[in-house]
Design a protein around this motif. Sequence first.
Motif: not given
Lengths: 450, 354
Positions: A139-142, A376-386, A400-405
């Motif tokens: 959840x925090x990552x998304x 829902x669509x998630x903005x493109x980008x990459x994230x690391x969450x620990x 994320x490539x900006x799609x809903x998956x």
Amino acid sequence: MPEQVELEGIAAEADRARTDEGAQKMRGRDETGSLELAYEKGNAAGARKAVMTNEPWSDVSDDDETMIINMGPQHPSTHGVLRLMLELDAETVVRVKPVIGYLHTGMEKTAETLTFTQGATNVTRMDYLAPMSNELCWALTVEKLLDLEIPPRATAIRVLMAELNRISSHLVSLATQGMDLGAISMMIYGFREREEILSFFEKCSGLRMNNDYIRPGGVAADLPPDWESDVAKIVETFPAHIDEYEELLTENPIWRERTIGVGSVTVEQCYALGLTGPILRAAGKAWDLRVDQPYCGYETYDFDVITGTNGDVFDRYKVRVGEMRESIKIVKQVLDRMPEGDYRSQDKKVTPPPRIRIDESMEALIHHFKIFTEGYKVPAGEVYCAIESPRGEIANYLVSSGSSKPWRLHVRAPSFANLQGLAPMMEGGLLADAVAVIASTDPVMGDVDR
Amino acid sequence: MTGPHDGWWVLGSALKVVILFAATLILVMALVYIERKVVAFMQVRIGPNQAGPKGILQTLADGIKLFFKEPVTPRAVDRPIYILAPLLSLIPMFLVVAIIPFGNSITINGREIFLQGTDLNIGILFFLAMSSIGVYGITLAGWASGSKYPLIGGIRASAQMISYETCMGLALIPAVMTTGTLSMRGMVEAQSGTWLGFVPRWTGLVQVIPMLAFFICAIAETNRPPFDLVEAETELVGGFHTEYSGIRFAIFYLAEFANMFTISAIAVTVFLGGWNGPGFSFLPWLWPLLWFFAKTGVLVFIFMWIRASLPRFRYDQLMSLGWKRLIPVLLVWLLLSSGIQAWINEASNHVAGG
């Protein structure tokens, strides 16, 4: 009868070919390359070699005197399907080679075909003893990618759940560790107390495990009306239960003899091998992501980071017991200050509308339909969450490539990293110590194999 | 020996053997049930409760199931020894039952019949000999299985049981000195009566350390937790009996529980006064029997209690406990005790002589 012999030879050859384990097999030391031996000792690529001992088995002279034995995947104390190849000199462990993959289900790959909402049901099945931590991390990552604001009540509920889950996970750890060292009653006591927490989970989320309760945007449902009395009961009764465990184990001379000085690792070794969680803290380093990289407002709670000094099995056990007490402290504080308000974000793109609104509003119906079909669509980008799971640092690396998956997901699983430590912990110990070491690293194979 | 060795004597002895054998089997089945219930109680569980009222037929059901199960014989086993091993561990345990005095005597038709299989004049040595043979059963089972875990179990068994056999012998010598006999019956009789009118003359009240040492050795000898390294389920899967299934496994199981009972009975006979205890004139043969089983029951309960609460020892710790602590303490005690005994004997001779 030469033909007979030949046939038997062919059959034996075919047998060998069918059961050959290839690269997984542990061969004698003279047949194994020095690089592979170095890997076995924990000199993984990138690890600082100076930390590890480079003196290979000087006290064991002859290959013929030793025996290679297979422990697992079907073995009572390998915590599921962990498999170890051990080279034993009488009962002394000379070499150890963990073999994993027996529970591999390709969950990281599966995540690419699931929407971000469904993703929570996927990750919750990885570390099945600490599902709330996995969900929280997801959840925090998304939310980090979505840049979503979470209402304070939802955050407090998440902290409550994560800490209760930490207690229940450590209970299983203590229970199985007791079982592995022969204290069979601990097994039952641990699971009995865990059940109280799991029934609370069931009350909140409908499921004892794999809850899918913490989702991107908040939590799945508000706490049940009488949650305060349930949690208060847990908070009140648990310290007494923990005292009972300590009475049963901590002061027991056999328990102390079996655990003190067994399977020690130093802080440097932990750094080199990426060991986190109770193992690192037992070695003496006060590293807890709840304090060092606070999330969910952990910086506002008052609790201590428990550390040990020797990094042995006993210290890991003590750290877990101490962490259970600290978690109770946190739960108590949540109980005192639970804010009123929404249990999930009111962002219409992420949170489905309440059921009642669907009958009244066309927009609500559309939102509901879109969220549950397309997602829902998630903005493109990459994230690391620990975050700090009961087993150590659990993290999602999400692209994320900006799609809903998600386009890619990698989970930094604490159990997987911690298994690196098996070789330095076990070598030189006895077979019985090997069992204690496995129990004290507390691996969850679902987390290892993903 | 009671009375002339006539036909009645032979018949009586044969009857005793049959009764003892059947009683031991039933007792063992009861013990398995009781242990499961006791441990369940300590672990806040219910335990067996399905087969029969309160689950008392559970052991019988398990036995029947194991009896009809196919005994799988792995290819790599040394077949004759593999089959012999379970019997080697069971039969000595049953033979030991023969020398245990369960009660005093019963008079039927003018004949006095002792409630004991037979009273060997070397009773306690016979017990030591039989328990040594029991070691073979386990060691050979581990060796003959042709598999690695049983092998480790077998090696552990030989080292552990031989060490603790030594301890056990050393713990029994002071008791033999105090009672002045090797016969089991003689020992019980030597412990009858009281000191100062109310303290029972049990050997264990004088030889406290040998009694405790004997009990520790008894746990090690029967491979019960915390000394169950030989089977150590969480380390060696099943230890020496990993490759055994069906009736052969059941025999090992039976032997373990029979062993637990016989060794408790020996401890009661040697250290806790055997069947001695207050009796009444009504059914005079019954009270000693009850006392004996009550005392044995307490010891067996302690066995179960220990199993439910203590973690398992490690191999090297077990050996150091035996060789570095128990044996030196027992040797010192033996010297002291024999010195005191010699002094007492001297004094009493002096009194008698003067």
